[in-house]
Design a protein around this motif. Structure first.
Motif, PDB file in Angstrom:
ATOM      1  N   ASP A  40       0.827  -1.198   0.000  1.00  0.00           N
ATOM      2  CA  ASP A  40       0.000   0.000   0.000  1.00  0.00           C
ATOM      3  C   ASP A  40       0.870   1.259   0.000  1.00  0.00           C
ATOM      4  N   ASN A  41       0.378   2.299  -0.651  1.00  0.00           N
ATOM      5  CA  ASN A  41       1.057   3.587  -0.687  1.00  0.00           C
ATOM      6  C   ASN A  41       0.030   4.640  -1.083  1.00  0.00           C
ATOM      7  N   PRO A  42       0.350   5.935  -0.955  1.00  0.00           N
ATOM      8  CA  PRO A  42      -0.629   6.984  -1.260  1.00  0.00           C
ATOM      9  C   PRO A  42      -1.209   6.916  -2.667  1.00  0.00           C
ATOM     10  N   ARG A  43      -0.413   6.474  -3.648  1.00  0.00           N
ATOM     11  CA  ARG A  43      -0.967   6.390  -5.002  1.00  0.00           C
ATOM     12  C   ARG A  43      -2.063   5.333  -5.079  1.00  0.00           C
ATOM     13  N   GLU A  44      -1.865   4.198  -4.406  1.00  0.00           N
ATOM     14  CA  GLU A  44      -2.903   3.167  -4.378  1.00  0.00           C
ATOM     15  C   GLU A  44      -4.164   3.695  -3.688  1.00  0.00           C
ATOM     16  N   HIS A  45      -3.972   4.472  -2.622  1.00  0.00           N
ATOM     17  CA  HIS A  45      -5.096   5.099  -1.925  1.00  0.00           C
ATOM     18  C   HIS A  45      -5.849   6.023  -2.878  1.00  0.00           C
ATOM     19  N   TRP A  46      -5.113   6.829  -3.608  1.00  0.00           N
ATOM     20  CA  TRP A  46      -5.709   7.762  -4.572  1.00  0.00           C
ATOM     21  C   TRP A  46      -6.523   7.008  -5.623  1.00  0.00           C
ATOM     22  N   MET A  47      -5.943   5.925  -6.155  1.00  0.00           N
ATOM     23  CA  MET A  47      -6.651   5.143  -7.166  1.00  0.00           C
ATOM     24  C   MET A  47      -7.934   4.533  -6.596  1.00  0.00           C
ATOM     25  N   ASP A  48      -7.878   4.071  -5.353  1.00  0.00           N
ATOM     26  CA  ASP A  48      -9.071   3.500  -4.725  1.00  0.00           C
ATOM     27  C   ASP A  48     -10.187   4.529  -4.615  1.00  0.00           C
ATOM     28  N   ILE A  49      -9.825   5.748  -4.250  1.00  0.00           N
ATOM     29  CA  ILE A  49     -10.828   6.811  -4.139  1.00  0.00           C
ATOM     30  C   ILE A  49     -11.486   7.051  -5.493  1.00  0.00           C
ATOM     31  N   LEU A  50     -10.675   7.171  -6.543  1.00  0.00           N
ATOM     32  CA  LEU A  50     -11.212   7.465  -7.866  1.00  0.00           C
ATOM     33  C   LEU A  50     -12.102   6.334  -8.379  1.00  0.00           C
ATOM     34  N   VAL A  51     -11.690   5.103  -8.140  1.00  0.00           N
ATOM     35  CA  VAL A  51     -12.483   3.958  -8.607  1.00  0.00           C
ATOM     36  C   VAL A  51     -13.784   3.846  -7.811  1.00  0.00           C
ATOM     37  N   LYS A  52     -13.683   3.981  -6.494  1.00  0.00           N
ATOM     38  CA  LYS A  52     -14.869   3.825  -5.646  1.00  0.00           C
ATOM     39  C   LYS A  52     -15.904   4.902  -5.933  1.00  0.00           C
ATOM     40  N   ASP A  53     -15.443   6.134  -6.264  1.00  0.00           N
ATOM     41  CA  ASP A  53     -16.418   7.209  -6.493  1.00  0.00           C
ATOM     42  C   ASP A  53     -16.892   7.269  -7.939  1.00  0.00           C
ATOM     43  N   GLY A  54     -16.482   6.282  -8.761  1.00  0.00           N
ATOM     44  CA  GLY A  54     -16.934   6.269 -10.142  1.00  0.00           C
ATOM     45  C   GLY A  54     -16.445   7.464 -10.947  1.00  0.00           C
ATOM     46  N   LEU A  55     -15.261   7.996 -10.580  1.00  0.00           N
ATOM     47  CA  LEU A  55     -14.656   9.148 -11.260  1.00  0.00           C
ATOM     48  C   LEU A  55     -15.518  10.407 -11.134  1.00  0.00           C
ATOM     49  N   VAL A  56     -16.278  10.520 -10.050  1.00  0.00           N
ATOM     50  CA  VAL A  56     -17.112  11.697  -9.814  1.00  0.00           C
ATOM     51  C   VAL A  56     -16.348  12.765  -9.028  1.00  0.00           C
ATOM     52  N   CYS A  57     -15.510  12.353  -8.065  1.00  0.00           N
ATOM     53  CA  CYS A  57     -14.768  13.320  -7.258  1.00  0.00           C
ATOM     54  C   CYS A  57     -13.724  14.046  -8.102  1.00  0.00           C
ATOM     55  N   LYS A  58     -13.295  15.187  -7.610  1.00  0.00           N
ATOM     56  CA  LYS A  58     -12.233  15.930  -8.292  1.00  0.00           C
ATOM     57  C   LYS A  58     -10.907  15.199  -8.053  1.00  0.00           C
ATOM     58  N   PRO A  59     -10.234  14.768  -9.126  1.00  0.00           N
ATOM     59  CA  PRO A  59      -9.002  13.980  -8.970  1.00  0.00           C
ATOM     60  C   PRO A  59      -7.925  14.663  -8.139  1.00  0.00           C
ATOM     61  N   GLU A  60      -7.750  15.978  -8.317  1.00  0.00           N
ATOM     62  CA  GLU A  60      -6.688  16.671  -7.594  1.00  0.00           C
ATOM     63  C   GLU A  60      -6.983  16.722  -6.098  1.00  0.00           C
ATOM     64  N   LEU A  61      -8.252  16.929  -5.731  1.00  0.00           N
ATOM     65  CA  LEU A  61      -8.627  16.934  -4.319  1.00  0.00           C
ATOM     66  C   LEU A  61      -8.418  15.544  -3.716  1.00  0.00           C
ATOM     67  N   ALA A  62      -8.816  14.509  -4.450  1.00  0.00           N
ATOM     68  CA  ALA A  62      -8.613  13.139  -3.975  1.00  0.00           C
ATOM     69  C   ALA A  62      -7.134  12.832  -3.804  1.00  0.00           C
ATOM     70  N   ARG A  63      -6.309  13.343  -4.721  1.00  0.00           N
ATOM     71  CA  ARG A  63      -4.867  13.117  -4.626  1.00  0.00           C
ATOM     72  C   ARG A  63      -4.282  13.777  -3.377  1.00  0.00           C
ATOM     73  N   LEU A  64      -4.712  15.015  -3.106  1.00  0.00           N
ATOM     74  CA  LEU A  64      -4.216  15.710  -1.913  1.00  0.00           C
ATOM     75  C   LEU A  64      -4.570  14.952  -0.646  1.00  0.00           C
ATOM     76  N   ILE A  65      -5.813  14.461  -0.580  1.00  0.00           N
ATOM     77  CA  ILE A  65      -6.247  13.708   0.599  1.00  0.00           C
ATOM     78  C   ILE A  65      -5.389  12.462   0.787  1.00  0.00           C
ATOM     79  N   ALA A  66      -5.200  11.709  -0.295  1.00  0.00           N
ATOM     80  CA  ALA A  66      -4.462  10.449  -0.197  1.00  0.00           C
ATOM     81  C   ALA A  66      -2.988  10.664   0.149  1.00  0.00           C
TER      82      ALA A  66
END
Length: 212
Positions: A40-66
């Motif tokens: 596990d690493n932050p990039r994997e976390h970021w990818m999980d967020i994007l996949v789980k939200d169906g690409l609805v969330c803002k990618p840059e905001l999700a990246r900052l969080i992860a």
């Protein structure tokens, strides 16, 4: 950093709102530190967020969080939050919804409460002023191309006296709008005030179909 900060709360800070009153068996702070699964690493976390939200969330905001989550986790621990740990000192991490790796850290159902208590203690140490039992009614916005915030209009819920606050910046950290449903599991006060005053000030609202 030199700013004078006032925290306005419709209830009592640390007692009102969703975080302090949540009742999940396992509340958690997701941080990809890899203590349970080194893959596990932050990039994997970021990818999980994007996949789980169906690409609805803002990618840059999700990246900052992860990518900032591990540092924020350690910062909270430095300030006094005691997350569950294994005998060897590594964080206990469990698998949470939408995650491919175990990255949820916490203290069971106490997680939200201990984080809020620690942040309150930190805020008081920094000299933050508190205004309990005060509801913000609207923002004061200077018209023009930038629509700059100038302050806020509020009301003291105890005596119904109006209040005015002049300030160059406002952070809205409101607890949602669960009260729009006649049947809900939200604590009192979650009436969408923050959404409404932001919308009137010209802030676009997005992803409003997601109610937790």
């Amino acid at each position: 950093q030199g700013a004078r900060v006032l925290l306005v709360d419709k209830g009592t800070a640390g007692q009102a709102g969703t975080t302090s009153n949540a009742a999940s068996d396992w509340m958690a702070f997701g941080a990809a530190i890899g203590h349970v699964d080194p893959r596990d690493n932050p990039r994997e976390h970021w990818m999980d967020i994007l996949v789980k939200d169906g690409l609805v969330c803002k990618p840059e905001l999700a990246r900052l969080i992860a990518f900032q989550a591990p540092e924020r986790l350690l910062e909270l621990e430095t300030w006094g939050v005691a997350f569950d740990k294994m005998p060897d000192g590594r964080f206990v991490q469990v698998l949470s919804d939408g995650a491919r790796f175990a990255r949820a850290c916490g203290r069971g159902a106490e997680t939200g409460a201990v984080i809020v208590a620690t942040l309150l203690q930190r805020a008081k140490w920094l000299g933050v002023a508190f205004a309990p039992d005060v509801a913000v009614l609207d923002l004061l916005v200077q018209e023009g191309p930038s629509r700059a915030v100038m302050g806020a209009i509020a009301i003291n819920l105890a005596d119904r006296e109006p209040l005015g606050v002049l300030c160059p910046a406002i952070i809205l950290a409101t607890g949602g709008a669960g009260a729009i449903y006649s049947l809900n599991a939200f604590p009192p006060g979650m009436t969408g005030d923050g959404y409404a005053i932001a919308l009137r000030a010209g802030v676009p609202l997005v992803n409003m179909e997601f109610i937790q």
